[in-house]
Design a protein around this motif. Structure first.
Motif, PDB file in Angstrom:
ATOM      1  N   GLN A   1       0.812  -1.215   0.000  1.00  0.00           N
ATOM      2  CA  GLN A   1       0.000   0.000   0.000  1.00  0.00           C
ATOM      3  C   GLN A   1       0.845   1.266   0.000  1.00  0.00           C
ATOM      4  O   GLN A   1       2.011   1.261   0.396  1.00  0.00           O
ATOM      5  N   ASP A   2       0.218   2.323  -0.468  1.00  0.00           N
ATOM      6  CA  ASP A   2       0.759   3.682  -0.423  1.00  0.00           C
ATOM      7  C   ASP A   2      -0.205   4.483   0.443  1.00  0.00           C
ATOM      8  O   ASP A   2      -1.283   4.861  -0.009  1.00  0.00           O
TER       9      ASP A   2
ATOM     10  N   GLU B   1       0.014   7.518   1.715  1.00  0.00           N
ATOM     11  CA  GLU B   1      -0.178   8.917   1.303  1.00  0.00           C
ATOM     12  C   GLU B   1      -1.074   8.995   0.078  1.00  0.00           C
ATOM     13  O   GLU B   1      -1.939   9.865  -0.021  1.00  0.00           O
ATOM     14  N   GLY B   2      -0.873   8.113  -0.872  1.00  0.00           N
ATOM     15  CA  GLY B   2      -1.703   8.093  -2.072  1.00  0.00           C
ATOM     16  C   GLY B   2      -3.047   7.437  -1.843  1.00  0.00           C
ATOM     17  O   GLY B   2      -3.936   7.534  -2.682  1.00  0.00           O
TER      18      GLY B   2
ATOM     19  N   GLY C   1      -3.747   0.676  -2.782  1.00  0.00           N
ATOM     20  CA  GLY C   1      -2.917  -0.496  -2.546  1.00  0.00           C
ATOM     21  C   GLY C   1      -3.506  -1.724  -3.193  1.00  0.00           C
ATOM     22  O   GLY C   1      -4.501  -1.649  -3.925  1.00  0.00           O
TER      23      GLY C   1
ATOM     24  N   THR D   1      -3.899   8.337  -7.452  1.00  0.00           N
ATOM     25  CA  THR D   1      -2.863   7.423  -7.905  1.00  0.00           C
ATOM     26  C   THR D   1      -3.399   6.004  -7.895  1.00  0.00           C
ATOM     27  O   THR D   1      -4.548   5.765  -7.519  1.00  0.00           O
TER      28      THR D   1
ATOM     29  N   PRO E   1      -2.132   1.488  -7.686  1.00  0.00           N
ATOM     30  CA  PRO E   1      -1.054   0.547  -7.391  1.00  0.00           C
ATOM     31  C   PRO E   1      -0.322   0.138  -8.675  1.00  0.00           C
ATOM     32  O   PRO E   1      -0.935  -0.455  -9.564  1.00  0.00           O
TER      33      PRO E   1
ATOM     34  N   PHE F   1       3.811  -2.983  -6.984  1.00  0.00           N
ATOM     35  CA  PHE F   1       3.015  -3.266  -5.789  1.00  0.00           C
ATOM     36  C   PHE F   1       2.557  -4.725  -5.778  1.00  0.00           C
ATOM     37  O   PHE F   1       2.458  -5.345  -4.714  1.00  0.00           O
TER      38      PHE F   1
ATOM     39  N   THR G   1      -6.897   0.153   1.339  1.00  0.00           N
ATOM     40  CA  THR G   1      -6.224   1.391   1.765  1.00  0.00           C
ATOM     41  C   THR G   1      -7.046   2.633   1.433  1.00  0.00           C
ATOM     42  O   THR G   1      -7.157   3.552   2.250  1.00  0.00           O
TER      43      THR G   1
END
Length: 223
Positions: free
Chosen positions: A18-19, A21-22, A25, A117, A119, A123, A145
């Protein structure tokens, strides 16, 4: 019948990437030995990959991974990273020197939650590497996420949801579920009117009823 953990089901393993901040995931469920699979694709805008392979008239009998992802249709890219990982591990259908992993996937729409954004391919690979630890994670991880619920009035009145799992065992039979909940409407306790999450009034600090709100909006439209 007793409650168990989804990662205690043999021959399957689960990993997330996962991201935060974005706010997106992916989650991967890997079955190295292959598994018989089926699909029920619903909704007006499905974002899926290789689900036609699961139709009974087609020749593919087993798959090797399922990828659940955020990022809408862009998130389908994560499954390519899963395929790459499985191929390097020699997991898939063998045709001479060729290895072809069968990876099915589905995506949810979370582009409006974070930084618009999705994945990327890497990822999918990261999730596969993490599946080697086979940990159970819940909440804002993996495909959950950027998941949210209660979106009828926009994100100002919506709530975060996430990834959840549940598993039961009866004798030697084990059944587990993994879900990334990304509903437009509300979430209730099963067979009850107990509101868990969904459309929310931050000023009054109370839940609102999505179905009732939709009906009010429809009735107020000019005929």
């Amino acid at each position: 019948m007793k409650k168990t953990k989804v990662n205690e089901i043999e021959n399957f393993r689960i990993g997330n990437a996962q991201d935060l901040e974005g706010a997106t995931g992916c989650t991967v469920i890997v079955c190295e030995k292959g598994a018989t699979a089926g699909a029920d694709v619903r909704g007006g805008g499905p974002a899926t990959r290789e689900t036609d392979l699961l139709r009974p008239e087609n020749m593919v009998q087993q798959i090797h991974a399922v990828t659940l992802s955020g990022g809408s249709a862009f998130g389908l890219e994560a499954s390519s990273g899963v395929m790459e990982y499985l191929k390097e591990k020699g997991i898939g259908f063998h045709m001479g020197d060729i290895v072809v992993p069968i990876v099915c996937g589905a995506c949810l729409f979370d582009l409006a939650v974070g930084e618009n954004t999705h994945p990327p391919k890497k990822f999918g690979r990261i999730a596969c590497v993490n599946s080697e630890f086979n940990l159970v994670e819940h909440g804002n991880v993996g495909a959950g996420t950027g998941a949210s619920v209660g979106k009828v009035l926009g994100k100002e009145h919506s709530m975060k949801s996430g990834l959840g799992t549940y598993a039961l065992q009866c004798g030697e039979l084990k059944v587990g579920a993994i879900a990334a909940v990304n509903a437009c409407g509300d979430v209730y306790e099963p067979n009850s009117s107990i509101h868990i999450a969904g459309l929310y009034d931050p000023t009054a600090n109370t839940y609102m009823d999505s179905e009732e709100m939709i009906m009010q909006m429809a009735e107020s439209r000019p005929h």
